[in-house]
Scaffold this motif. Structure first.
Motif, PDB file in Angstrom:
ATOM      1  N   MET A   1       0.823  -1.184   0.000  1.00 22.40           N
ATOM      2  CA  MET A   1       0.000   0.000   0.000  1.00 22.40           C
ATOM      3  C   MET A   1       0.871   1.252   0.000  1.00 22.40           C
ATOM      4  N   VAL A   2       1.854   1.287   0.849  1.00 23.87           N
ATOM      5  CA  VAL A   2       2.725   2.463   0.932  1.00 23.87           C
ATOM      6  C   VAL A   2       3.445   2.688  -0.389  1.00 23.87           C
ATOM      7  N   ALA A   3       3.932   1.616  -1.011  1.00 26.19           N
ATOM      8  CA  ALA A   3       4.629   1.744  -2.290  1.00 26.19           C
ATOM      9  C   ALA A   3       3.692   2.215  -3.392  1.00 26.19           C
ATOM     10  N   ALA A   4       2.411   1.894  -3.286  1.00 28.67           N
ATOM     11  CA  ALA A   4       1.448   2.262  -4.327  1.00 28.67           C
ATOM     12  C   ALA A   4       0.970   3.707  -4.221  1.00 28.67           C
ATOM     13  N   LEU A   5       1.132   4.350  -3.082  1.00 26.68           N
ATOM     14  CA  LEU A   5       0.599   5.708  -2.885  1.00 26.68           C
ATOM     15  C   LEU A   5       0.956   6.693  -3.995  1.00 26.68           C
ATOM     16  N   PRO A   6       2.213   6.780  -4.426  1.00 27.22           N
ATOM     17  CA  PRO A   6       2.542   7.764  -5.469  1.00 27.22           C
ATOM     18  C   PRO A   6       1.846   7.534  -6.806  1.00 27.22           C
ATOM     19  N   THR A   7       1.307   6.334  -7.029  1.00 23.04           N
ATOM     20  CA  THR A   7       0.608   6.062  -8.286  1.00 23.04           C
ATOM     21  C   THR A   7      -0.882   6.317  -8.184  1.00 23.04           C
ATOM     22  N   LEU A   8      -1.381   6.573  -6.982  1.00 22.44           N
ATOM     23  CA  LEU A   8      -2.804   6.813  -6.775  1.00 22.44           C
ATOM     24  C   LEU A   8      -3.132   8.282  -6.963  1.00 22.44           C
ATOM     25  N   HIS A   9      -4.401   8.561  -7.190  1.00 19.94           N
ATOM     26  CA  HIS A   9      -4.861   9.927  -7.391  1.00 19.94           C
ATOM     27  C   HIS A   9      -5.876  10.273  -6.320  1.00 19.94           C
ATOM     28  N   THR A  20       3.917  11.786  -0.919  1.00 18.76           N
ATOM     29  CA  THR A  20       4.135  11.353   0.462  1.00 18.76           C
ATOM     30  C   THR A  20       5.441  11.936   0.977  1.00 18.76           C
ATOM     31  N   GLU A  21       5.516  12.103   2.299  1.00 22.79           N
ATOM     32  CA  GLU A  21       6.723  12.670   2.905  1.00 22.79           C
ATOM     33  C   GLU A  21       6.789  12.320   4.387  1.00 22.79           C
ATOM     34  N   HIS A  22       7.962  12.494   4.946  1.00 26.88           N
ATOM     35  CA  HIS A  22       8.203  12.372   6.395  1.00 26.88           C
ATOM     36  C   HIS A  22       7.797  11.010   6.962  1.00 26.88           C
ATOM     37  N   PHE A  23       8.250   9.931   6.326  1.00 32.77           N
ATOM     38  CA  PHE A  23       7.968   8.596   6.844  1.00 32.77           C
ATOM     39  C   PHE A  23       8.785   8.336   8.099  1.00 32.77           C
ATOM     40  N   GLU A  24       8.125   7.758   9.103  1.00 34.53           N
ATOM     41  CA  GLU A  24       8.825   7.351  10.313  1.00 34.53           C
ATOM     42  C   GLU A  24       8.153   6.088  10.845  1.00 34.53           C
ATOM     43  N   GLY A  25       8.946   5.075  11.090  1.00 30.32           N
ATOM     44  CA  GLY A  25       8.423   3.823  11.626  1.00 30.32           C
ATOM     45  C   GLY A  25       8.997   3.533  12.994  1.00 30.32           C
ATOM     46  N   THR A  26       8.166   2.980  13.859  1.00 30.91           N
ATOM     47  CA  THR A  26       8.586   2.617  15.205  1.00 30.91           C
ATOM     48  C   THR A  26       8.098   1.207  15.511  1.00 30.91           C
ATOM     49  N   ALA A  27       9.007   0.332  15.920  1.00 28.86           N
ATOM     50  CA  ALA A  27       8.614  -1.013  16.322  1.00 28.86           C
ATOM     51  C   ALA A  27       7.943  -0.933  17.686  1.00 28.86           C
ATOM     52  N   LEU A  28       6.695  -1.395  17.763  1.00 29.25           N
ATOM     53  CA  LEU A  28       5.964  -1.382  19.032  1.00 29.25           C
ATOM     54  C   LEU A  28       6.167  -2.680  19.807  1.00 29.25           C
ATOM     55  N   ALA A  29       6.336  -3.760  19.071  1.00 28.99           N
ATOM     56  CA  ALA A  29       6.540  -5.092  19.649  1.00 28.99           C
ATOM     57  C   ALA A  29       7.048  -5.972  18.506  1.00 28.99           C
ATOM     58  N   ILE A  32       5.105  -5.916  15.066  1.00 27.30           N
ATOM     59  CA  ILE A  32       4.120  -4.824  15.039  1.00 27.30           C
ATOM     60  C   ILE A  32       4.861  -3.497  14.872  1.00 27.30           C
ATOM     61  N   VAL A  33       4.470  -2.726  13.839  1.00 27.38           N
ATOM     62  CA  VAL A  33       5.131  -1.467  13.524  1.00 27.38           C
ATOM     63  C   VAL A  33       4.101  -0.353  13.419  1.00 27.38           C
ATOM     64  N   HIS A  34       4.428   0.801  13.992  1.00 25.43           N
ATOM     65  CA  HIS A  34       3.602   2.008  13.861  1.00 25.43           C
ATOM     66  C   HIS A  34       4.289   2.900  12.826  1.00 25.43           C
ATOM     67  N   LEU A  35       3.569   3.248  11.750  1.00 29.96           N
ATOM     68  CA  LEU A  35       4.108   4.068  10.673  1.00 29.96           C
ATOM     69  C   LEU A  35       3.371   5.397  10.645  1.00 29.96           C
ATOM     70  N   THR A  36       4.122   6.497  10.594  1.00 34.80           N
ATOM     71  CA  THR A  36       3.520   7.816  10.432  1.00 34.80           C
ATOM     72  C   THR A  36       4.126   8.472   9.196  1.00 34.80           C
ATOM     73  N   TYR A  37       3.309   9.278   8.505  1.00 33.50           N
ATOM     74  CA  TYR A  37       3.777   9.987   7.314  1.00 33.50           C
ATOM     75  C   TYR A  37       2.752  11.031   6.930  1.00 33.50           C
ATOM     76  N   GLY A  38       3.140  11.896   6.008  1.00 34.15           N
ATOM     77  CA  GLY A  38       2.235  12.923   5.516  1.00 34.15           C
ATOM     78  C   GLY A  38       1.902  12.684   4.058  1.00 34.15           C
ATOM     79  N   THR A  39       0.705  13.122   3.647  1.00 34.07           N
ATOM     80  CA  THR A  39       0.320  13.054   2.242  1.00 34.07           C
ATOM     81  C   THR A  39      -0.164  14.419   1.788  1.00 34.07           C
ATOM     82  N   ARG A  40      -0.040  14.628   0.496  1.00 33.21           N
ATOM     83  CA  ARG A  40      -0.511  15.874  -0.111  1.00 33.21           C
ATOM     84  C   ARG A  40      -1.180  15.526  -1.437  1.00 33.21           C
ATOM     85  N   ILE A  41      -2.375  16.089  -1.633  1.00 29.73           N
ATOM     86  CA  ILE A  41      -3.092  15.997  -2.897  1.00 29.73           C
ATOM     87  C   ILE A  41      -3.440  17.431  -3.267  1.00 29.73           C
ATOM     88  N   GLU A  42      -2.731  17.951  -4.266  1.00 23.24           N
ATOM     89  CA  GLU A  42      -2.851  19.359  -4.645  1.00 23.24           C
ATOM     90  C   GLU A  42      -2.609  20.233  -3.408  1.00 23.24           C
TER      91      GLU A  42
END
Length: 77
Positions: A1-9, A20-29, A32-42
C-alpha cells in the motif's frame, strides 16, 4: 500500500497524484510497527498513522489506519 501511494490519485481519475513525505516507523513489539507519514493531494494535506502487523506467512498487513486533515496554513513538521 505504501509503495502504491505515489501512483494513486486524489479521488478523481484526472486529479493530481498523491505525494508522500516524512515517513517514520517505530517497532511497538515483535512483528508490530507504527508508521507515520504525511500526504498531499494538490493543496490538501493530511497526517497519517497506521499500525502494521506480521501475519503467519511473515507478510506485514495493515491492521489500523487513520488520516487527519491538516488545516490550511499549518506549518509542515
Amino acid at each position: 500500500m505504501v509503495a502504491a501511494l505515489p501512483t494513486l490519485h486524489g479521488g478523481a481519475e484526472n486529479s493530481s497524484p498523491i505525494t508522500t513525505e516524512h515517513f517514520e516507523g517505530t517497532a511497538l513489539a515483535p512483528g508490530i510497527v507504527h508508521l507515520t507519514y504525511g500526504t498531499r493531494i494538490e493543496d490538501r494535506q493530511a497526517r497519517r498513522s497506521s499500525i502494521w502487523r506480521r501475519d503467519t506467512a511473515g507478510e506485514f498487513r495493515l491492521y489500523y489506519h487513520q488520516a487527519t486533515p491538516v488545516p490550511d496554513g499549518t506549518p509542515r513538521p
